[in-house]
Design a protein around this motif. Structure first.
Motif, PDB file in Angstrom:
ATOM      1  N   VAL A  28      16.625  -4.192 -48.820  1.00 48.02           N
ATOM      2  CA  VAL A  28      15.285  -4.289 -49.169  1.00 48.02           C
ATOM      3  C   VAL A  28      14.266  -3.853 -47.858  1.00 48.02           C
ATOM      4  O   VAL A  28      13.496  -3.228 -47.871  1.00 48.02           O
ATOM      5  N   LEU A  29      14.755  -4.319 -46.716  1.00 43.49           N
ATOM      6  CA  LEU A  29      14.082  -4.318 -45.635  1.00 43.49           C
ATOM      7  C   LEU A  29      14.085  -2.740 -45.163  1.00 43.49           C
ATOM      8  O   LEU A  29      13.021  -1.739 -44.860  1.00 43.49           O
ATOM      9  N   TYR A  30      15.135  -1.841 -45.137  1.00 43.83           N
ATOM     10  CA  TYR A  30      15.290  -0.670 -45.149  1.00 43.83           C
ATOM     11  C   TYR A  30      14.793   0.146 -45.989  1.00 43.83           C
ATOM     12  O   TYR A  30      14.015   1.478 -45.673  1.00 43.83           O
ATOM     13  N   GLN A  31      14.569  -0.400 -47.379  1.00 46.96           N
ATOM     14  CA  GLN A  31      14.119   0.391 -48.333  1.00 46.96           C
ATOM     15  C   GLN A  31      12.456   0.232 -47.886  1.00 46.96           C
ATOM     16  O   GLN A  31      11.929   1.428 -48.122  1.00 46.96           O
ATOM     17  N   THR A  39       3.596   5.645 -42.985  1.00 49.71           N
ATOM     18  CA  THR A  39       1.913   5.313 -43.203  1.00 49.71           C
ATOM     19  C   THR A  39       1.488   4.193 -42.656  1.00 49.71           C
ATOM     20  O   THR A  39       0.266   4.336 -42.196  1.00 49.71           O
ATOM     21  N   ARG A  40       2.036   3.269 -42.606  1.00 52.05           N
ATOM     22  CA  ARG A  40       1.844   1.861 -42.261  1.00 52.05           C
ATOM     23  C   ARG A  40       2.012   1.833 -40.658  1.00 52.05           C
ATOM     24  O   ARG A  40       1.524   0.766 -39.986  1.00 52.05           O
ATOM     25  N   GLU A  41       2.811   2.738 -39.850  1.00 54.57           N
ATOM     26  CA  GLU A  41       3.023   2.754 -38.611  1.00 54.57           C
ATOM     27  C   GLU A  41       3.721   1.240 -38.228  1.00 54.57           C
ATOM     28  O   GLU A  41       3.335   0.662 -37.294  1.00 54.57           O
ATOM     29  N   LEU A  42       4.651   1.020 -39.058  1.00 48.27           N
ATOM     30  CA  LEU A  42       5.236  -0.371 -39.077  1.00 48.27           C
ATOM     31  C   LEU A  42       6.668  -0.153 -39.386  1.00 48.27           C
ATOM     32  O   LEU A  42       6.978   0.411 -40.206  1.00 48.27           O
ATOM     33  N   VAL A  43       7.445  -0.708 -38.734  1.00 47.18           N
ATOM     34  CA  VAL A  43       9.001  -0.830 -38.728  1.00 47.18           C
ATOM     35  C   VAL A  43       9.516  -2.232 -38.932  1.00 47.18           C
ATOM     36  O   VAL A  43       9.355  -3.143 -38.126  1.00 47.18           O
ATOM     37  N   LEU A  44      10.206  -2.554 -39.733  1.00 48.21           N
ATOM     38  CA  LEU A  44      10.921  -3.884 -39.940  1.00 48.21           C
ATOM     39  C   LEU A  44      12.442  -3.730 -39.476  1.00 48.21           C
ATOM     40  O   LEU A  44      12.928  -3.004 -40.145  1.00 48.21           O
ATOM     41  N   GLN A  45      12.565  -4.573 -38.623  1.00 44.76           N
ATOM     42  CA  GLN A  45      14.106  -4.581 -38.238  1.00 44.76           C
ATOM     43  C   GLN A  45      14.700  -5.881 -38.550  1.00 44.76           C
ATOM     44  O   GLN A  45      14.384  -6.801 -38.114  1.00 44.76           O
ATOM     45  N   PRO A  46      15.873  -5.648 -39.278  1.00 50.08           N
ATOM     46  CA  PRO A  46      16.475  -6.835 -39.625  1.00 50.08           C
ATOM     47  C   PRO A  46      17.447  -7.512 -38.306  1.00 50.08           C
ATOM     48  O   PRO A  46      18.048  -6.840 -37.797  1.00 50.08           O
ATOM     49  N   VAL A  47      17.143  -8.700 -38.181  1.00 47.77           N
ATOM     50  CA  VAL A  47      18.025  -9.369 -37.008  1.00 47.77           C
ATOM     51  C   VAL A  47      18.649 -10.447 -37.652  1.00 47.77           C
ATOM     52  O   VAL A  47      18.569 -11.183 -38.548  1.00 47.77           O
ATOM     53  N   LYS A  48      20.046 -10.332 -37.556  1.00 49.34           N
ATOM     54  CA  LYS A  48      21.142 -11.250 -37.877  1.00 49.34           C
ATOM     55  C   LYS A  48      22.255 -11.437 -36.560  1.00 49.34           C
ATOM     56  O   LYS A  48      22.230 -10.846 -35.902  1.00 49.34           O
ATOM     57  N   TRP A  49      22.735 -12.862 -36.993  1.00 51.14           N
ATOM     58  CA  TRP A  49      23.493 -13.215 -35.718  1.00 51.14           C
ATOM     59  C   TRP A  49      24.626 -12.442 -35.538  1.00 51.14           C
ATOM     60  O   TRP A  49      25.212 -12.207 -34.543  1.00 51.14           O
ATOM     61  N   GLU A  50      25.442 -11.721 -36.873  1.00 49.72           N
ATOM     62  CA  GLU A  50      26.332 -10.931 -36.762  1.00 49.72           C
ATOM     63  C   GLU A  50      26.053  -9.443 -36.048  1.00 49.72           C
ATOM     64  O   GLU A  50      27.116  -8.976 -35.870  1.00 49.72           O
ATOM     65  N   THR A  51      24.976  -9.142 -36.028  1.00 46.76           N
ATOM     66  CA  THR A  51      24.593  -7.812 -35.143  1.00 46.76           C
ATOM     67  C   THR A  51      23.583  -7.922 -34.176  1.00 46.76           C
ATOM     68  O   THR A  51      23.635  -6.961 -33.380  1.00 46.76           O
ATOM     69  N   HIS A  52      23.096  -8.967 -33.816  1.00 44.15           N
ATOM     70  CA  HIS A  52      22.355  -9.221 -32.618  1.00 44.15           C
ATOM     71  C   HIS A  52      22.610 -10.279 -31.845  1.00 44.15           C
ATOM     72  O   HIS A  52      21.850 -10.429 -30.702  1.00 44.15           O
ATOM     73  N   LEU A 245      18.251   1.717 -51.411  1.00 46.89           N
ATOM     74  CA  LEU A 245      17.781   2.379 -50.504  1.00 46.89           C
ATOM     75  C   LEU A 245      17.088   3.575 -50.565  1.00 46.89           C
ATOM     76  O   LEU A 245      16.716   4.374 -49.689  1.00 46.89           O
ATOM     77  N   GLY A 246      16.617   3.925 -52.100  1.00 43.77           N
ATOM     78  CA  GLY A 246      15.946   5.253 -52.087  1.00 43.77           C
ATOM     79  C   GLY A 246      16.478   6.384 -52.237  1.00 43.77           C
ATOM     80  O   GLY A 246      16.122   7.264 -52.431  1.00 43.77           O
ATOM     81  N   TYR A 247      18.231   6.392 -52.087  1.00 41.36           N
ATOM     82  CA  TYR A 247      19.033   7.634 -52.248  1.00 41.36           C
ATOM     83  C   TYR A 247      19.226   7.996 -53.613  1.00 41.36           C
ATOM     84  O   TYR A 247      19.429   9.163 -53.818  1.00 41.36           O
ATOM     85  N   LEU A 248      19.384   7.006 -54.542  1.00 40.68           N
ATOM     86  CA  LEU A 248      19.588   7.413 -56.071  1.00 40.68           C
ATOM     87  C   LEU A 248      18.231   7.171 -56.738  1.00 40.68           C
ATOM     88  O   LEU A 248      17.653   5.861 -56.476  1.00 40.68           O
ATOM     89  N   HIS A 249      17.910   7.830 -57.885  1.00 33.30           N
ATOM     90  CA  HIS A 249      16.937   7.145 -59.102  1.00 33.30           C
ATOM     91  C   HIS A 249      17.784   7.254 -60.175  1.00 33.30           C
ATOM     92  O   HIS A 249      18.197   8.084 -60.690  1.00 33.30           O
ATOM     93  N   GLN A 250      17.642   5.939 -60.886  1.00 37.53           N
ATOM     94  CA  GLN A 250      18.368   5.922 -62.099  1.00 37.53           C
ATOM     95  C   GLN A 250      17.521   6.418 -63.211  1.00 37.53           C
ATOM     96  O   GLN A 250      16.408   5.826 -63.733  1.00 37.53           O
ATOM     97  N   GLU A 251      17.802   7.527 -63.880  1.00 36.50           N
ATOM     98  CA  GLU A 251      17.014   8.359 -64.883  1.00 36.50           C
ATOM     99  C   GLU A 251      17.238   7.685 -66.023  1.00 36.50           C
ATOM    100  O   GLU A 251      16.078   7.721 -67.040  1.00 36.50           O
ATOM    101  N   SER A 252      18.331   7.189 -66.257  1.00 39.19           N
ATOM    102  CA  SER A 252      18.787   6.584 -67.760  1.00 39.19           C
ATOM    103  C   SER A 252      19.702   5.564 -67.585  1.00 39.19           C
ATOM    104  O   SER A 252      20.163   5.145 -66.396  1.00 39.19           O
ATOM    105  N   GLU A 253      20.135   4.981 -68.589  1.00 38.20           N
ATOM    106  CA  GLU A 253      21.222   3.763 -68.637  1.00 38.20           C
ATOM    107  C   GLU A 253      22.691   4.359 -67.768  1.00 38.20           C
ATOM    108  O   GLU A 253      22.998   3.845 -67.049  1.00 38.20           O
ATOM    109  N   GLU A 254      22.778   5.690 -68.395  1.00 37.52           N
ATOM    110  CA  GLU A 254      24.057   6.237 -67.501  1.00 37.52           C
ATOM    111  C   GLU A 254      23.822   7.375 -66.757  1.00 37.52           C
ATOM    112  O   GLU A 254      24.799   7.871 -65.983  1.00 37.52           O
ATOM    113  N   ILE A 255      22.664   7.904 -66.155  1.00 35.76           N
ATOM    114  CA  ILE A 255      22.449   8.966 -65.250  1.00 35.76           C
ATOM    115  C   ILE A 255      21.655   8.545 -64.159  1.00 35.76           C
ATOM    116  O   ILE A 255      20.618   7.855 -64.171  1.00 35.76           O
TER     117      ILE A 255
END
Length: 400
Positions: A28-31, A39-52, A245-255
Protein backbone atom coordinates in the motif's frame (compact mmCIF):
# COMPACT_ATOMS: atom_id res chain seq x y z
CA UNK A 1 14.01 10.25 -14.00
CA UNK A 2 14.81 11.75 -10.58
CA UNK A 3 12.71 14.38 -8.85
CA UNK A 4 12.89 16.42 -5.68
CA UNK A 5 11.01 14.98 -2.72
CA UNK A 6 10.86 14.63 1.05
CA UNK A 7 11.12 11.10 2.45
CA UNK A 8 8.96 9.91 5.35
CA UNK A 9 10.13 6.71 7.00
CA UNK A 10 7.20 4.44 7.87
CA UNK A 11 8.16 1.74 10.37
CA UNK A 12 6.05 -1.43 10.27
CA UNK A 13 5.94 -2.90 13.78
CA UNK A 14 4.31 -6.23 14.62
CA UNK A 15 4.79 -9.64 16.22
CA UNK A 16 5.72 -12.56 13.98
CA UNK A 17 2.21 -13.91 13.30
CA UNK A 18 1.12 -11.23 10.79
CA UNK A 19 3.68 -11.62 7.99
CA UNK A 20 1.01 -11.32 5.27
CA UNK A 21 -0.29 -8.09 6.79
CA UNK A 22 3.23 -6.62 6.87
CA UNK A 23 3.52 -7.29 3.13
CA UNK A 24 0.10 -5.73 2.49
CA UNK A 25 1.06 -2.52 4.32
CA UNK A 26 4.36 -2.40 2.38
CA UNK A 27 2.54 -2.70 -0.95
CA UNK A 28 0.00 0.00 0.00
CA UNK A 29 2.90 2.36 0.75
CA UNK A 30 4.42 1.63 -2.66
CA UNK A 31 1.04 2.14 -4.29
CA UNK A 32 0.71 5.54 -2.60
CA UNK A 33 4.17 6.45 -3.94
CA UNK A 34 3.21 5.44 -7.49
CA UNK A 35 0.09 7.62 -7.38
CA UNK A 36 1.27 10.63 -5.36
CA UNK A 37 5.04 10.91 -4.96
CA UNK A 38 5.72 13.23 -7.89
CA UNK A 39 2.83 15.62 -7.32
CA UNK A 40 3.19 15.67 -3.51
CA UNK A 41 7.01 15.70 -3.66
CA UNK A 42 6.84 13.09 -0.92
CA UNK A 43 8.09 9.48 -0.81
CA UNK A 44 7.05 6.95 1.83
CA UNK A 45 9.86 4.52 2.70
CA UNK A 46 8.79 1.25 4.36
CA UNK A 47 11.13 0.44 7.26
CA UNK A 48 11.16 -3.13 8.58
CA UNK A 49 13.57 -5.04 10.79
CA UNK A 50 14.00 -7.69 8.07
CA UNK A 51 15.18 -5.13 5.50
CA UNK A 52 16.74 -2.32 7.57
CA UNK A 53 18.65 -4.05 10.39
CA UNK A 54 21.99 -5.85 10.46
CA UNK A 55 23.70 -8.26 12.89
CA UNK A 56 25.23 -6.45 15.87
CA UNK A 57 26.34 -7.47 19.36
CA UNK A 58 26.61 -5.45 22.57
CA UNK A 59 23.01 -4.54 23.46
CA UNK A 60 19.53 -6.12 23.66
CA UNK A 61 17.95 -6.63 20.25
CA UNK A 62 15.06 -4.22 20.90
CA UNK A 63 17.48 -1.49 21.99
CA UNK A 64 19.36 -1.87 18.72
CA UNK A 65 16.11 -1.71 16.71
CA UNK A 66 15.05 1.40 18.62
CA UNK A 67 18.39 3.05 17.92
CA UNK A 68 18.62 2.17 14.24
CA UNK A 69 14.97 2.15 13.13
CA UNK A 70 12.54 3.68 15.58
CA UNK A 71 14.36 6.95 16.32
CA UNK A 72 14.40 7.89 12.63
CA UNK A 73 10.84 6.75 11.89
CA UNK A 74 8.25 9.43 11.12
CA UNK A 75 5.22 7.12 11.26
CA UNK A 76 4.73 3.74 12.93
CA UNK A 77 2.15 1.25 11.62
CA UNK A 78 1.51 -1.52 14.17
CA UNK A 79 -0.43 -4.70 13.42
CA UNK A 80 -1.53 -7.38 15.87
CA UNK A 81 -3.04 -10.79 15.19
CA UNK A 82 -3.21 -13.21 18.14
CA UNK A 83 0.16 -12.43 19.74
CA UNK A 84 1.47 -9.47 21.72
CA UNK A 85 5.09 -10.40 21.00
CA UNK A 86 8.26 -10.99 23.04
CA UNK A 87 8.74 -9.00 26.22
CA UNK A 88 11.59 -6.48 26.48
CA UNK A 89 13.37 -5.14 29.55
CA UNK A 90 10.79 -2.36 30.09
CA UNK A 91 7.67 -3.29 28.12
CA UNK A 92 5.33 -6.23 27.58
CA UNK A 93 6.63 -6.62 24.01
CA UNK A 94 8.92 -5.05 21.45
CA UNK A 95 6.00 -3.89 19.31
CA UNK A 96 4.34 -2.22 22.31
CA UNK A 97 7.63 -0.53 23.18
CA UNK A 98 7.93 0.82 19.65
CA UNK A 99 4.39 2.23 19.75
CA UNK A 100 4.72 3.87 23.16
CA UNK A 101 8.13 5.41 22.52
CA UNK A 102 6.93 6.72 19.15
CA UNK A 103 3.77 8.27 20.64
CA UNK A 104 5.81 9.77 23.49
CA UNK A 105 7.94 11.53 20.87
CA UNK A 106 4.80 13.17 19.45
CA UNK A 107 4.76 11.15 16.24
CA UNK A 108 1.94 9.39 14.41
CA UNK A 109 1.19 5.76 15.30
CA UNK A 110 -1.49 3.75 13.44
CA UNK A 111 -2.75 0.59 15.19
CA UNK A 112 -4.59 -2.35 13.63
CA UNK A 113 -6.03 -5.42 15.36
CA UNK A 114 -6.98 -8.54 13.42
CA UNK A 115 -10.34 -10.31 13.48
CA UNK A 116 -9.29 -12.69 10.69
CA UNK A 117 -10.44 -16.24 11.63
CA UNK A 118 -7.63 -18.47 12.91
CA UNK A 119 -7.34 -22.03 14.16
CA UNK A 120 -8.12 -21.84 17.92
CA UNK A 121 -5.47 -24.50 18.59
CA UNK A 122 -2.84 -22.13 17.19
CA UNK A 123 -3.56 -19.43 19.79
CA UNK A 124 -1.25 -19.08 22.79
CA UNK A 125 -3.59 -18.26 25.74
CA UNK A 126 -1.00 -16.10 27.53
CA UNK A 127 -0.18 -14.14 24.39
CA UNK A 128 -3.88 -13.69 23.62
CA UNK A 129 -4.70 -12.48 27.15
CA UNK A 130 -1.82 -10.00 27.11
CA UNK A 131 -2.92 -8.73 23.70
CA UNK A 132 -6.50 -8.18 24.87
CA UNK A 133 -5.25 -6.26 27.91
CA UNK A 134 -3.16 -4.02 25.67
CA UNK A 135 -6.13 -3.52 23.37
CA UNK A 136 -8.23 -2.32 26.31
CA UNK A 137 -5.43 0.08 27.26
CA UNK A 138 -5.44 1.45 23.69
CA UNK A 139 -9.22 1.85 23.76
CA UNK A 140 -8.87 4.29 26.64
CA UNK A 141 -5.98 6.29 25.20
CA UNK A 142 -6.65 6.65 21.48
CA UNK A 143 -8.12 5.27 18.26
CA UNK A 144 -7.32 1.97 16.63
CA UNK A 145 -8.81 0.02 13.72
CA UNK A 146 -9.90 -3.60 13.35
CA UNK A 147 -10.05 -5.72 10.20
CA UNK A 148 -11.83 -8.97 9.40
CA UNK A 149 -9.91 -9.83 6.21
CA UNK A 150 -6.69 -9.00 4.44
CA UNK A 151 -8.62 -7.13 1.78
CA UNK A 152 -10.26 -4.95 4.45
CA UNK A 153 -6.85 -4.13 5.91
CA UNK A 154 -5.58 -3.19 2.45
CA UNK A 155 -8.56 -0.92 1.78
CA UNK A 156 -8.80 0.63 5.25
CA UNK A 157 -5.08 1.28 5.63
CA UNK A 158 -4.95 2.97 2.21
CA UNK A 159 -7.87 5.21 3.24
CA UNK A 160 -6.40 6.01 6.66
CA UNK A 161 -2.99 6.75 5.13
CA UNK A 162 -4.52 9.25 2.70
CA UNK A 163 -6.28 11.01 5.59
CA UNK A 164 -3.15 11.10 7.75
CA UNK A 165 -0.97 12.52 4.98
CA UNK A 166 -3.41 15.38 4.42
CA UNK A 167 -2.63 16.72 7.88
CA UNK A 168 -0.85 20.11 7.90
CA UNK A 169 2.52 18.76 9.03
CA UNK A 170 2.68 16.63 5.88
CA UNK A 171 1.08 19.11 3.48
CA UNK A 172 3.55 21.90 4.25
CA UNK A 173 6.83 20.01 4.17
CA UNK A 174 9.53 22.19 2.66
CA UNK A 175 10.82 21.24 -0.75
CA UNK A 176 14.27 19.60 -0.51
CA UNK A 177 17.28 20.62 -2.53
CA UNK A 178 18.41 17.11 -3.40
CA UNK A 179 16.81 14.84 -5.95
CA UNK A 180 15.69 11.31 -5.05
CA UNK A 181 14.97 8.36 -7.26
CA UNK A 182 11.61 6.75 -6.51
CA UNK A 183 12.20 3.09 -5.63
CA UNK A 184 9.87 0.72 -7.37
CA UNK A 185 8.51 -2.20 -5.36
CA UNK A 186 10.29 -5.52 -5.71
CA UNK A 187 8.47 -8.20 -7.69
CA UNK A 188 8.82 -11.91 -7.08
CA UNK A 189 9.39 -14.39 -9.91
CA UNK A 190 5.69 -15.09 -10.52
CA UNK A 191 4.69 -11.40 -10.44
CA UNK A 192 7.44 -10.54 -12.91
CA UNK A 193 6.52 -13.48 -15.13
CA UNK A 194 2.83 -12.54 -15.27
CA UNK A 195 3.56 -8.89 -16.07
CA UNK A 196 5.89 -9.85 -18.92
CA UNK A 197 3.48 -12.38 -20.42
CA UNK A 198 0.59 -9.93 -20.17
CA UNK A 199 2.64 -7.24 -21.90
CA UNK A 200 3.13 -9.72 -24.76
CA UNK A 201 -0.56 -10.64 -24.86
CA UNK A 202 -2.36 -9.31 -27.93
CA UNK A 203 -4.97 -7.57 -25.75
CA UNK A 204 -2.75 -6.89 -22.73
CA UNK A 205 -5.22 -8.89 -20.65
CA UNK A 206 -5.34 -11.65 -18.04
CA UNK A 207 -8.31 -13.99 -17.77
CA UNK A 208 -8.78 -15.46 -14.30
CA UNK A 209 -11.59 -17.39 -12.66
CA UNK A 210 -12.80 -20.69 -11.28
CA UNK A 211 -14.24 -23.68 -13.12
CA UNK A 212 -15.12 -27.22 -12.06
CA UNK A 213 -11.43 -28.03 -12.54
CA UNK A 214 -10.27 -25.23 -10.21
CA UNK A 215 -8.77 -21.75 -10.34
CA UNK A 216 -7.01 -20.57 -13.50
CA UNK A 217 -4.94 -17.57 -14.62
CA UNK A 218 -4.31 -17.19 -18.36
CA UNK A 219 -2.38 -14.64 -20.40
CA UNK A 220 -0.67 -14.73 -23.79
CA UNK A 221 -2.03 -18.23 -24.43
CA UNK A 222 -0.54 -19.70 -21.24
CA UNK A 223 -2.14 -21.03 -18.05
CA UNK A 224 -0.04 -20.35 -14.96
CA UNK A 225 -1.88 -22.26 -12.23
CA UNK A 226 -0.93 -25.84 -11.44
CA UNK A 227 -3.58 -28.26 -10.23
CA UNK A 228 -2.90 -27.76 -6.51
CA UNK A 229 -4.45 -25.58 -3.77
CA UNK A 230 -1.04 -24.07 -3.04
CA UNK A 231 -0.60 -22.94 -6.65
CA UNK A 232 -4.10 -21.43 -6.67
CA UNK A 233 -3.34 -19.47 -3.49
CA UNK A 234 -0.04 -18.25 -4.95
CA UNK A 235 -1.60 -16.89 -8.12
CA UNK A 236 -4.49 -15.27 -6.27
CA UNK A 237 -1.88 -13.41 -4.22
CA UNK A 238 0.02 -12.44 -7.37
CA UNK A 239 -3.10 -10.91 -8.94
CA UNK A 240 -4.03 -9.08 -5.75
CA UNK A 241 -0.51 -7.65 -5.28
CA UNK A 242 -0.24 -6.44 -8.88
CA UNK A 243 -3.64 -4.71 -8.63
CA UNK A 244 -2.60 -3.00 -5.39
CA UNK A 245 0.67 -1.87 -6.91
CA UNK A 246 -1.23 -0.28 -9.79
CA UNK A 247 0.20 -2.58 -12.48
CA UNK A 248 -3.14 -4.30 -13.16
CA UNK A 249 -6.68 -2.97 -13.34
CA UNK A 250 -9.58 -5.35 -12.75
CA UNK A 251 -12.03 -4.66 -15.57
CA UNK A 252 -14.54 -7.31 -14.51
CA UNK A 253 -14.81 -10.36 -12.32
CA UNK A 254 -12.63 -12.39 -14.70
CA UNK A 255 -10.66 -9.82 -16.75
CA UNK A 256 -7.58 -7.88 -15.65
CA UNK A 257 -5.79 -5.38 -17.89
CA UNK A 258 -2.21 -4.18 -17.72
CA UNK A 259 -2.10 -0.46 -16.83
CA UNK A 260 0.23 2.18 -18.25
CA UNK A 261 2.43 1.70 -15.16
CA UNK A 262 2.27 -2.04 -15.77
CA UNK A 263 3.55 -1.73 -19.35
CA UNK A 264 6.31 0.63 -18.14
CA UNK A 265 7.35 -1.89 -15.48
CA UNK A 266 7.36 -4.68 -18.08
CA UNK A 267 9.63 -2.58 -20.33
CA UNK A 268 12.00 -1.98 -17.43
CA UNK A 269 12.09 -5.67 -16.48
CA UNK A 270 12.89 -6.58 -20.09
CA UNK A 271 15.65 -3.99 -20.32
CA UNK A 272 17.47 -5.19 -17.17
CA UNK A 273 16.88 -8.93 -17.60
CA UNK A 274 19.59 -11.14 -19.15
CA UNK A 275 18.88 -12.42 -22.64
CA UNK A 276 17.50 -15.96 -22.57
CA UNK A 277 17.97 -17.65 -25.94
CA UNK A 278 16.64 -21.10 -26.83
CA UNK A 279 17.81 -23.00 -29.94
CA UNK A 280 16.33 -26.24 -31.28
CA UNK A 281 15.44 -27.95 -34.55
CA UNK A 282 12.08 -28.69 -36.18
CA UNK A 283 10.70 -29.60 -39.61
CA UNK A 284 11.45 -32.55 -41.88
CA UNK A 285 14.87 -33.82 -43.07
CA UNK A 286 14.40 -32.14 -46.44
CA UNK A 287 13.31 -28.84 -44.88
CA UNK A 288 14.94 -28.35 -41.51
CA UNK A 289 14.25 -25.33 -39.34
CA UNK A 290 16.44 -23.76 -36.70
CA UNK A 291 13.97 -22.51 -34.08
CA UNK A 292 15.17 -19.45 -32.18
CA UNK A 293 13.17 -18.18 -29.18
CA UNK A 294 14.19 -15.39 -26.82
CA UNK A 295 12.75 -13.24 -24.06
CA UNK A 296 13.80 -10.05 -25.89
CA UNK A 297 13.48 -9.04 -29.54
CA UNK A 298 16.57 -10.01 -31.54
CA UNK A 299 17.73 -9.92 -35.18
CA UNK A 300 19.20 -13.15 -36.55
CA UNK A 301 22.09 -12.02 -38.73
CA UNK A 302 23.95 -15.18 -39.75
CA UNK A 303 24.22 -18.95 -39.28
CA UNK A 304 27.67 -20.51 -39.63
CA UNK A 305 28.26 -24.24 -40.23
CA UNK A 306 31.28 -25.49 -38.26
CA UNK A 307 33.13 -28.67 -37.45
CA UNK A 308 33.26 -29.69 -33.80
CA UNK A 309 36.66 -27.94 -33.59
CA UNK A 310 34.89 -24.74 -34.78
CA UNK A 311 36.47 -24.68 -38.25
CA UNK A 312 34.06 -22.73 -40.45
CA UNK A 313 32.85 -24.56 -43.55
CA UNK A 314 30.12 -22.19 -44.83
CA UNK A 315 27.51 -19.67 -43.66
CA UNK A 316 24.04 -18.30 -44.38
CA UNK A 317 23.23 -14.58 -44.26
CA UNK A 318 19.80 -14.08 -42.66
CA UNK A 319 18.94 -10.49 -41.70
CA UNK A 320 15.62 -11.26 -40.05
CA UNK A 321 13.06 -8.96 -38.48
CA UNK A 322 13.52 -7.83 -34.88
CA UNK A 323 11.39 -10.39 -33.02
CA UNK A 324 11.31 -12.89 -30.15
CA UNK A 325 10.63 -15.94 -32.32
CA UNK A 326 12.39 -16.98 -35.53
CA UNK A 327 12.23 -20.09 -37.73
CA UNK A 328 15.30 -20.17 -39.95
CA UNK A 329 15.07 -22.50 -42.96
CA UNK A 330 18.48 -24.15 -43.21
CA UNK A 331 20.14 -24.54 -46.63
CA UNK A 332 20.48 -28.29 -47.07
CA UNK A 333 23.33 -27.85 -49.57
CA UNK A 334 25.39 -26.24 -46.80
CA UNK A 335 24.47 -29.08 -44.44
CA UNK A 336 25.70 -31.56 -47.10
CA UNK A 337 28.93 -29.58 -47.48
CA UNK A 338 29.54 -29.80 -43.73
CA UNK A 339 28.63 -33.50 -43.71
CA UNK A 340 31.07 -34.29 -46.53
CA UNK A 341 33.94 -32.38 -44.92
CA UNK A 342 36.59 -34.75 -43.49
CA UNK A 343 36.17 -34.61 -39.73
CA UNK A 344 38.46 -36.44 -37.27
CA UNK A 345 35.54 -37.32 -34.97
CA UNK A 346 33.09 -38.56 -37.61
CA UNK A 347 31.90 -42.14 -37.90
CA UNK A 348 33.68 -43.44 -41.02
CA UNK A 349 30.96 -45.96 -41.82
CA UNK A 350 28.21 -43.33 -42.40
CA UNK A 351 29.95 -39.95 -41.77
CA UNK A 352 27.64 -39.21 -38.79
CA UNK A 353 29.11 -37.37 -35.83
CA UNK A 354 29.41 -34.06 -33.97
CA UNK A 355 29.56 -30.57 -35.48
CA UNK A 356 28.36 -27.09 -34.51
CA UNK A 357 26.35 -24.08 -35.61
CA UNK A 358 27.33 -20.54 -34.70
CA UNK A 359 24.41 -18.14 -34.54
CA UNK A 360 25.17 -14.44 -34.95
CA UNK A 361 22.49 -12.16 -33.53
CA UNK A 362 21.97 -8.46 -32.91
CA UNK A 363 20.39 -7.16 -29.70
CA UNK A 364 19.86 -3.43 -29.22
CA UNK A 365 22.40 -2.73 -31.95
CA UNK A 366 25.07 -4.97 -30.42
CA UNK A 367 26.46 -8.12 -32.09
CA UNK A 368 26.54 -11.36 -30.10
CA UNK A 369 27.34 -14.99 -30.92
CA UNK A 370 26.35 -18.35 -29.48
CA UNK A 371 27.67 -21.80 -30.34
CA UNK A 372 25.27 -24.75 -30.60
CA UNK A 373 26.82 -28.27 -30.56
CA UNK A 374 24.94 -30.53 -32.99
CA UNK A 375 24.95 -34.08 -34.34
CA UNK A 376 24.88 -34.94 -38.06
CA UNK A 377 22.95 -38.07 -38.88
CA UNK A 378 22.12 -39.45 -42.37
CA UNK A 379 18.47 -40.37 -42.84
CA UNK A 380 16.69 -41.94 -45.82
CA UNK A 381 13.30 -40.62 -46.93
CA UNK A 382 11.73 -42.29 -50.01
CA UNK A 383 15.12 -43.76 -50.98
CA UNK A 384 16.75 -40.32 -50.82
CA UNK A 385 19.47 -39.62 -48.25
CA UNK A 386 19.13 -36.45 -46.21
CA UNK A 387 21.28 -35.21 -43.37
CA UNK A 388 19.34 -34.56 -40.18
CA UNK A 389 20.59 -32.14 -37.51
CA UNK A 390 19.85 -32.65 -33.82
CA UNK A 391 20.68 -30.67 -30.71
CA UNK A 392 19.23 -27.97 -28.49
CA UNK A 393 20.46 -25.55 -25.86
CA UNK A 394 19.33 -22.59 -23.76
CA UNK A 395 21.76 -19.67 -23.43
CA UNK A 396 21.67 -16.91 -20.80
CA UNK A 397 23.58 -13.82 -21.89
CA UNK A 398 24.07 -11.07 -19.33
CA UNK A 399 24.79 -7.36 -19.83
CA UNK A 400 22.77 -7.22 -23.06
Amino acid sequence: MGFQANVLKVMIASPSDVADEREIVTNVLYQWNNANAVTRELVLQPVKWETHSSPQMGAPAQSLLNEHLLLDADIVVSIFGTRIGTATADFISGSVEEIKRHVAAGKLAMLYFSHVPVDPHAIDPKQWAALQAFKEECRASGLYAEYASHEQLRTDFGHHLAIALNRPQYLWLTKPNAEVELKEPDLDYNERRLILETADDRNGQIIAGTTMEGFYVQANGKNFVEDTPRSSATWKRVLSNLVQLGYLHQESEEIYELTEDGFARADKEISIAPLELSLSFAGTPNRQLLCVESNKPIIVKQVEFLTSSEAKISDMQIGSENAKEHSVVLDHAKIISLFNTPRPDMNYSDHSGPAALRLVIEVNGRRNEVLLPIMLQPKFVSNTQWIELSGSKVFVLKDI
